[in-house]
Write a protein that holds these residues in place. Structure first.
Motif, PDB file in Angstrom:
ATOM      1  N   GLU A  16     -30.948-100.911 -13.161  1.00  0.00           N
ATOM      2  CA  GLU A  16     -29.875-100.064 -12.207  1.00  0.00           C
ATOM      3  C   GLU A  16     -29.570 -98.920 -12.746  1.00  0.00           C
ATOM      4  O   GLU A  16     -29.335 -97.786 -11.966  1.00  0.00           O
ATOM      5  N   ASP A 102     -30.642 -95.909  -5.246  1.00  0.00           N
ATOM      6  CA  ASP A 102     -29.205 -95.663  -5.823  1.00  0.00           C
ATOM      7  C   ASP A 102     -28.992 -94.047  -5.754  1.00  0.00           C
ATOM      8  O   ASP A 102     -27.642 -93.741  -5.811  1.00  0.00           O
ATOM      9  N   PRO A 223     -21.155-105.976  -2.363  1.00  0.00           N
ATOM     10  CA  PRO A 223     -21.083-105.813  -3.919  1.00  0.00           C
ATOM     11  C   PRO A 223     -22.598-104.984  -3.976  1.00  0.00           C
ATOM     12  O   PRO A 223     -23.368-105.047  -3.186  1.00  0.00           O
ATOM     13  N   THR A 224     -22.609-104.510  -5.376  1.00  0.00           N
ATOM     14  CA  THR A 224     -23.757-103.803  -5.692  1.00  0.00           C
ATOM     15  C   THR A 224     -24.658-104.475  -6.664  1.00  0.00           C
ATOM     16  O   THR A 224     -25.681-103.680  -7.095  1.00  0.00           O
ATOM     17  N   GLU A 225     -24.421-105.789  -6.922  1.00  0.00           N
ATOM     18  CA  GLU A 225     -25.252-106.530  -7.866  1.00  0.00           C
ATOM     19  C   GLU A 225     -26.100-107.625  -6.900  1.00  0.00           C
ATOM     20  O   GLU A 225     -25.184-108.057  -5.863  1.00  0.00           O
ATOM     21  N   LEU A 229     -24.459-109.673  -3.765  1.00  0.00           N
ATOM     22  CA  LEU A 229     -24.622-109.185  -2.375  1.00  0.00           C
ATOM     23  C   LEU A 229     -25.320-110.242  -1.646  1.00  0.00           C
ATOM     24  O   LEU A 229     -24.995-110.637  -0.432  1.00  0.00           O
ATOM     25  N   ALA A 277     -25.022 -98.075   5.250  1.00  0.00           N
ATOM     26  CA  ALA A 277     -24.648 -98.528   4.036  1.00  0.00           C
ATOM     27  C   ALA A 277     -24.740 -97.560   2.863  1.00  0.00           C
ATOM     28  O   ALA A 277     -25.483 -96.647   2.768  1.00  0.00           O
ATOM     29  N   LYS A 280     -25.803 -97.364  -3.176  1.00  0.00           N
ATOM     30  CA  LYS A 280     -25.898 -98.525  -4.079  1.00  0.00           C
ATOM     31  C   LYS A 280     -26.014 -99.827  -3.622  1.00  0.00           C
ATOM     32  O   LYS A 280     -26.578-100.745  -4.061  1.00  0.00           O
ATOM     33  N   VAL A 281     -25.354-100.091  -2.304  1.00  0.00           N
ATOM     34  CA  VAL A 281     -25.581-101.111  -1.324  1.00  0.00           C
ATOM     35  C   VAL A 281     -27.021-101.303  -1.094  1.00  0.00           C
ATOM     36  O   VAL A 281     -27.956-102.456  -1.212  1.00  0.00           O
ATOM     37  N   ARG A 282     -27.459-100.140  -0.713  1.00  0.00           N
ATOM     38  CA  ARG A 282     -28.994-100.195  -0.321  1.00  0.00           C
ATOM     39  C   ARG A 282     -29.924-100.272  -1.430  1.00  0.00           C
ATOM     40  O   ARG A 282     -30.598-101.170  -1.453  1.00  0.00           O
ATOM     41  N   GLY A 283     -29.508 -99.945  -2.692  1.00  0.00           N
ATOM     42  CA  GLY A 283     -30.203-100.333  -3.705  1.00  0.00           C
ATOM     43  C   GLY A 283     -30.377-101.869  -3.928  1.00  0.00           C
ATOM     44  O   GLY A 283     -31.220-102.499  -4.465  1.00  0.00           O
ATOM     45  N   ALA A 284     -29.016-102.501  -4.129  1.00  0.00           N
ATOM     46  CA  ALA A 284     -29.081-103.827  -4.286  1.00  0.00           C
ATOM     47  C   ALA A 284     -29.722-104.640  -3.330  1.00  0.00           C
ATOM     48  O   ALA A 284     -30.162-105.602  -3.421  1.00  0.00           O
TER      49      ALA A 284
END
Length: 409
Positions: A16, A102, A223-225, A229, A277, A280-284
């Motif tokens: 991350e 991210d 959530p960003t984990e 999520l 989104a 970081k939501v997209r990354g999650a």
């Protein structure tokens, strides 16, 4: 080596905060240095008009089928829409994509331009037909408050490949190509092959128009984990079944097996494309997808716009093309693939492929005239397809935050 399975049980939190270059080096991931995908991603393709005209007995829903298709813009004549797949590269491409997603900047508007297509077979027999890509698109600017503007792109239909273009010209290059009504009505619809352009809009967009009820406020609270999520998305309520006699809204967590994965993948696709989104939501979402059982990264390929990316296969096989307007009535089986550009942290396209060509028939509810109807394999757009052929697609030509306001035309 299947990079997703090899790293599936690793803690994705390790990636991350790791710079993309360091992560790529650690897992030995290398982009295709010759693909030029980033340069091509910013190049706009001319958009042309497409119109379906119903014959006697065809219903208006057939006209809406192309606009509602979510399947996977598409190639010009001479390009192969499905692309050629090269041997896989090493490394977890979804974790690389997540790290790059991210880092994307925020803006005032989430700007998307997506083009959906459905593949039709024009002809009377498996020995004498050509395929046409029937396309429509949307371009949307959505502000952080959920309000914005949408334009509808009505585009010309085009032969799918160079060989299809040759057969179309041999047939006299008709401006209107006649195909069976995919809704099962007695009659046909026409595909408009003319080189005309039409853009309709702007139409207002509000928070209530966003997919799965995910307003910007709800998206910002996700959530960003990845595991958290997934747990949050499992609470989303909807009619998630591919086909059911009665529409029932229920949370995704009540589903099991392929139905749960299908619903999660549908929502994840929206988070990675049309939904505004946060980065970081997209990354999650990429990390959550990497952790799903059976999700596999394949080789390099090109999307329907000709951009280079990596194939992500979902372990789904269904009796319906996922997301297609006529899905509950189809007679074949289909699989789904995503095409991802890890270097940009972007979902380029979704494509649905034929697993088993349509066979047999199925009764339909009576039409407006009260007469019985039935859907037969001869009415299917992909009735002459072979396993692995493209059935439908959605390509995301633009999906990015921007400070540029929508045009007022």
């Amino acid at each position: 080596m299947d990079e997703l399975d090899a790293l599936r049980h690793m803690r994705t939190a390790l990636a991350e905060e790791e710079p993309p270059d360091a992560l790529a080096a650690r897992i030995d991931w290398h982009p295709d240095e010759t693909d030029g995908s980033q340069a091509r991603a910013t190049r706009s393709r001319p958009l042309r008009r497409r119109l379906r005209l119903p014959l006697a007995g065809a219903v208006a829903a057939a006209l809406a089928a192309g606009a509602a298709a979510a399947a996977v813009v598409v190639s010009q004549p001479g390009d192969r829409a499905q692309g050629r797949t090269e041997p896989p590269k090493e490394g977890n491409v979804l974790l690389v994509a997540a790290t790059n997603a991210d880092k994307a900047p925020l803006g005032s508007y989430w700007h998307t331009r997506s083009i959906s297509g459905q593949i039709f077979a024009v002809g009377r027999s498996a020995q004498d037909f050509y395929k046409v890509d029937s396309r429509q698109g949307n371009e949307t600017w959505t502000g952080r408050d959920g309000k914005g503007s949408m334009f509808h792109l009505d585009m010309a239909d085009v032969p799918l490949t160079a060989e299809d273009a040759r057969k179309w010209r041999a047939a006299g290059a008709p401006k209107m190509a006649r195909v069976p009504d995919p809704e099962g009505a007695v009659g046909s619809v026409f595909l408009d092959m003319g080189p005309r352009t039409m853009t309709a809009g702007p139409f207002p967009v509000s928070s209530g128009d966003l997919a799965y009820g995910l307003t910007p406020a709800k998206l910002a609270r996700l959530p960003t984990e990845p595991k958290a999520l997934e747990d949050a998305l499992l609470n989303l309520r909807g009619d998630w079944h591919a086909y059911s006699a009665k529409r029932t809204k229920e949370p995704i967590r009540s589903l099991r097996g392929q139905e749960r994965l299908r619903a999660l993948s549908d929502v994840t696709t929206a988070l990675l494309s049309t939904a505004p989104a946060p980065p970081k939501v997209r990354g999650a979402a990429f990390r959550m997808l990497a952790a799903q059982p059976g999700v596999r990264a394949g080789g390099r390929t090109t999307d329907p716009l000709g951009r280079a990316g990596t194939v992500i296969s979902l372990p789904l096989k269904t009796t319906v093309p996922l997301g297609l307007y006529t899905a509950p009535k189809q007679l074949g089986t289909y699989t789904r693939e995503l095409i991802v550009d890890p270097a940009r942290g972007a979902l380029l396209a979704v494509r649905d492929l034929v697993a088993t060509p349509p066979k047999g028939s199925r009764p339909l509810p009576p039409g407006d005239d009260g007469k019985p109807r039935a859907l037969a394999a001869k009415n299917m757009p992909d009735r002459f397809s072979r396993p692995g052929d493209l059935a439908s697609y959605q390509a995301f030509e633009v999906a990015q935050w921007t400070d540029q306001a929508p045009p007022r035309r």
